[in-house]
Design an enzyme around this catalytic site. Structure first.
Site, PDB file in Angstrom:
ATOM      1  N   MET A 123      12.819  12.716   7.989  1.00  0.00           N
ATOM      2  CA  MET A 123      13.608  12.855   9.429  1.00  0.00           C
ATOM      3  C   MET A 123      14.571  13.964   9.175  1.00  0.00           C
ATOM      4  O   MET A 123      15.346  13.914   8.368  1.00  0.00           O
ATOM      5  CB  MET A 123      14.345  11.676   9.755  1.00  0.00           C
ATOM      6  N   ARG A 132      24.735  15.027  16.145  1.00  0.00           N
ATOM      7  CA  ARG A 132      26.156  14.264  16.841  1.00  0.00           C
ATOM      8  C   ARG A 132      25.907  14.084  18.039  1.00  0.00           C
ATOM      9  O   ARG A 132      26.777  13.914  18.845  1.00  0.00           O
ATOM     10  CB  ARG A 132      27.513  14.919  16.261  1.00  0.00           C
ATOM     11  N   ARG A 133      24.667  13.849  18.472  1.00  0.00           N
ATOM     12  CA  ARG A 133      24.218  13.551  19.896  1.00  0.00           C
ATOM     13  C   ARG A 133      23.346  12.359  20.062  1.00  0.00           C
ATOM     14  O   ARG A 133      23.072  11.876  21.071  1.00  0.00           O
ATOM     15  CB  ARG A 133      23.640  14.741  20.722  1.00  0.00           C
ATOM     16  N   ILE A 157      20.525  11.881  18.595  1.00  0.00           N
ATOM     17  CA  ILE A 157      19.013  12.205  18.383  1.00  0.00           C
ATOM     18  C   ILE A 157      18.510  11.456  17.116  1.00  0.00           C
ATOM     19  O   ILE A 157      17.463  10.733  17.195  1.00  0.00           O
ATOM     20  CB  ILE A 157      18.960  13.830  18.560  1.00  0.00           C
ATOM     21  N   GLY A 158      19.049  11.479  16.021  1.00  0.00           N
ATOM     22  CA  GLY A 158      18.696  10.933  14.730  1.00  0.00           C
ATOM     23  C   GLY A 158      18.510   9.720  15.108  1.00  0.00           C
ATOM     24  O   GLY A 158      17.586   8.916  14.483  1.00  0.00           O
ATOM     25  N   TRP A 159      19.348   8.853  15.742  1.00  0.00           N
ATOM     26  CA  TRP A 159      19.392   7.561  15.736  1.00  0.00           C
ATOM     27  C   TRP A 159      18.003   7.069  16.740  1.00  0.00           C
ATOM     28  O   TRP A 159      17.290   6.173  16.179  1.00  0.00           O
ATOM     29  CB  TRP A 159      20.705   6.960  16.624  1.00  0.00           C
ATOM     30  N   ASP A 196      24.249  11.165   0.980  1.00  0.00           N
ATOM     31  CA  ASP A 196      24.060  11.372   2.274  1.00  0.00           C
ATOM     32  C   ASP A 196      24.977  10.321   2.938  1.00  0.00           C
ATOM     33  O   ASP A 196      24.312   9.499   3.220  1.00  0.00           O
ATOM     34  CB  ASP A 196      22.883  11.616   2.641  1.00  0.00           C
ATOM     35  N   ALA A 254      26.649  10.035   5.729  1.00  0.00           N
ATOM     36  CA  ALA A 254      26.461   9.788   7.404  1.00  0.00           C
ATOM     37  C   ALA A 254      25.272   9.241   7.587  1.00  0.00           C
ATOM     38  O   ALA A 254      25.127   8.039   8.394  1.00  0.00           O
ATOM     39  CB  ALA A 254      26.489  10.860   8.089  1.00  0.00           C
ATOM     40  N   TYR A 281      21.642   4.154   8.946  1.00  0.00           N
ATOM     41  CA  TYR A 281      20.692   3.198   8.401  1.00  0.00           C
ATOM     42  C   TYR A 281      21.285   1.636   8.192  1.00  0.00           C
ATOM     43  O   TYR A 281      20.675   0.598   8.663  1.00  0.00           O
ATOM     44  CB  TYR A 281      20.055   3.537   6.889  1.00  0.00           C
TER      45      TYR A 281
END
Length: 319
Positions: free
Chosen positions: A222, A230-231, A233-235, A262, A264, A269
């Site tokens: 990922m 920080r928008r 998007i990863g979530w 890591d 953050a 998670y």
């Protein structure tokens, strides 16, 4: 935040750059074939055309804030869409049905700063995905810019080999369109990617340690583009992967890795209800690798599970 949301990956950049630790699957030639049976994909996305440069043409849009897997069918406007999901091997009828399902999968979300579409990567989007992963790996490892070209070559070999395992795995890509001021039209750009494995047949031959069960779904590789972090998007890449796993796998337990350094991604998670089940021994430091957590989550059962696409026929088709 780190360049990649999770860098404890089957595609381990540390192993890629050290010849003494290269895995056999990394450098082996991908399966190739001169003949392919063309599937006729039905594109049910608001993003109807993805050009080589990563730009998109919109024919429709949605303001819904919830994810969905289908919209009004549209007709591809570019000839390179004829067969973007070919695998180069014989597929059973059941596998063909699953491949068609992957072609039509879409996760859509309205974010505060724009809109995000997540779908399965096609052949024509491989180059841009390779660039994103290579740059993310180089940044996380603090490598000189010159190493990016080397990483691109190795990432390409990996993605080509993994693509053969479809529909037992898939690489998802997220396209993001920022909300413009005063209704100004903004360009759609590739924002992130994530790999999902559904079962043992799609499992990576050499997963990182601690080793997850090969017969369980697994999320890896990922990465989010630096300018779009920080928008959320990863979530939502994570949630899109979970949604697809829920529809493609009978197993409810999903695994992933996260490096101990890591903070953050680890917090993300944990917020998503992943629990640490095992951690690397300090001995991995002797191999110049980062210590990693193996994390697990039990997905909820679907309230309305999709009808099975399985076929009892043993007929196979080359795709």
């Amino acid at each position: 935040m780190a360049a990649a949301i999770s860098l404890s990956l089957p595609l381990d950049p540390q192993n890629l750059l050290c010849p003494c630790r290269l895995r056999p699957t990394t450098l082996s030639r991908p399966l190739q074939s001169r003949f392919f049976t063309r599937l006729s994909p039905i594109y049910k996305y608001p993003l109807t055309t993805f050009h080589r440069e990563g730009l998109c043409s919109f024919k429709s849009s949605s303001s819904s804030s919830s994810s969905h897997s289908s919209t009004t069918p549209t007709t591809p406007t570019s000839s390179h869409h004829d067969d973007p999901f070919r695998t180069g091997r014989f597929l059973s009828n059941e596998e063909l049905e699953k491949l068609r399902f992957l072609q039509n999968f879409l996760y859509f979300k309205e974010l505060e700063s724009g809109s995000l579409w997540v779908r399965v990567m096609g052949a024509e989007e491989m180059d841009m995905t390779i660039g994103l992963l290579a740059e993310s790996f180089a940044e996380s490892m603090v490598l000189p810019v010159g190493y990016v070209s080397v990483l691109k070559f190795l990432v390409r070999q990996y993605l080509m080999e993994r693509k053969i395992q479809m529909p037992h795995m898939a690489t998802l890509i997220g396209f993001y369109k920022e909300t413009g001021e005063g209704g100004e039209e903004q360009e759609v750009q590739l924002a992130g990617t994530v790999e999902v494995c559904f079962n043992k047949m799609g499992a990576n031959a050499s997963p990182p340690t601690p080793t997850p069960p090969k017969d369980s779904p697994y999320i890896s590789n990922m990465a989010v583009k630096m300018s779009f972090r920080r928008r959320g998007i990863g979530w939502h890449l994570l949630k899109a992967g979970e949604e697809l796993i829920s529809q493609m796998s009978s197993s409810r337990e999903v695994y992933l890795h996260c490096r101990m350094i890591d903070a953050a991604p680890l917090n993300m998670y944990k917020k998503a209800d992943y629990k640490i089940v095992k951690t690397d021994s300090v001995l991995v430091l002797l191999m110049l690798q980062r210590r990693k957590h193996l994390m697990r989550k039990k997905l909820p059962l679907l309230s309305n599970p999709p009808e099975s696409a399985a076929s009892e026929s043993d007929t196979e088709t080359f795709a």
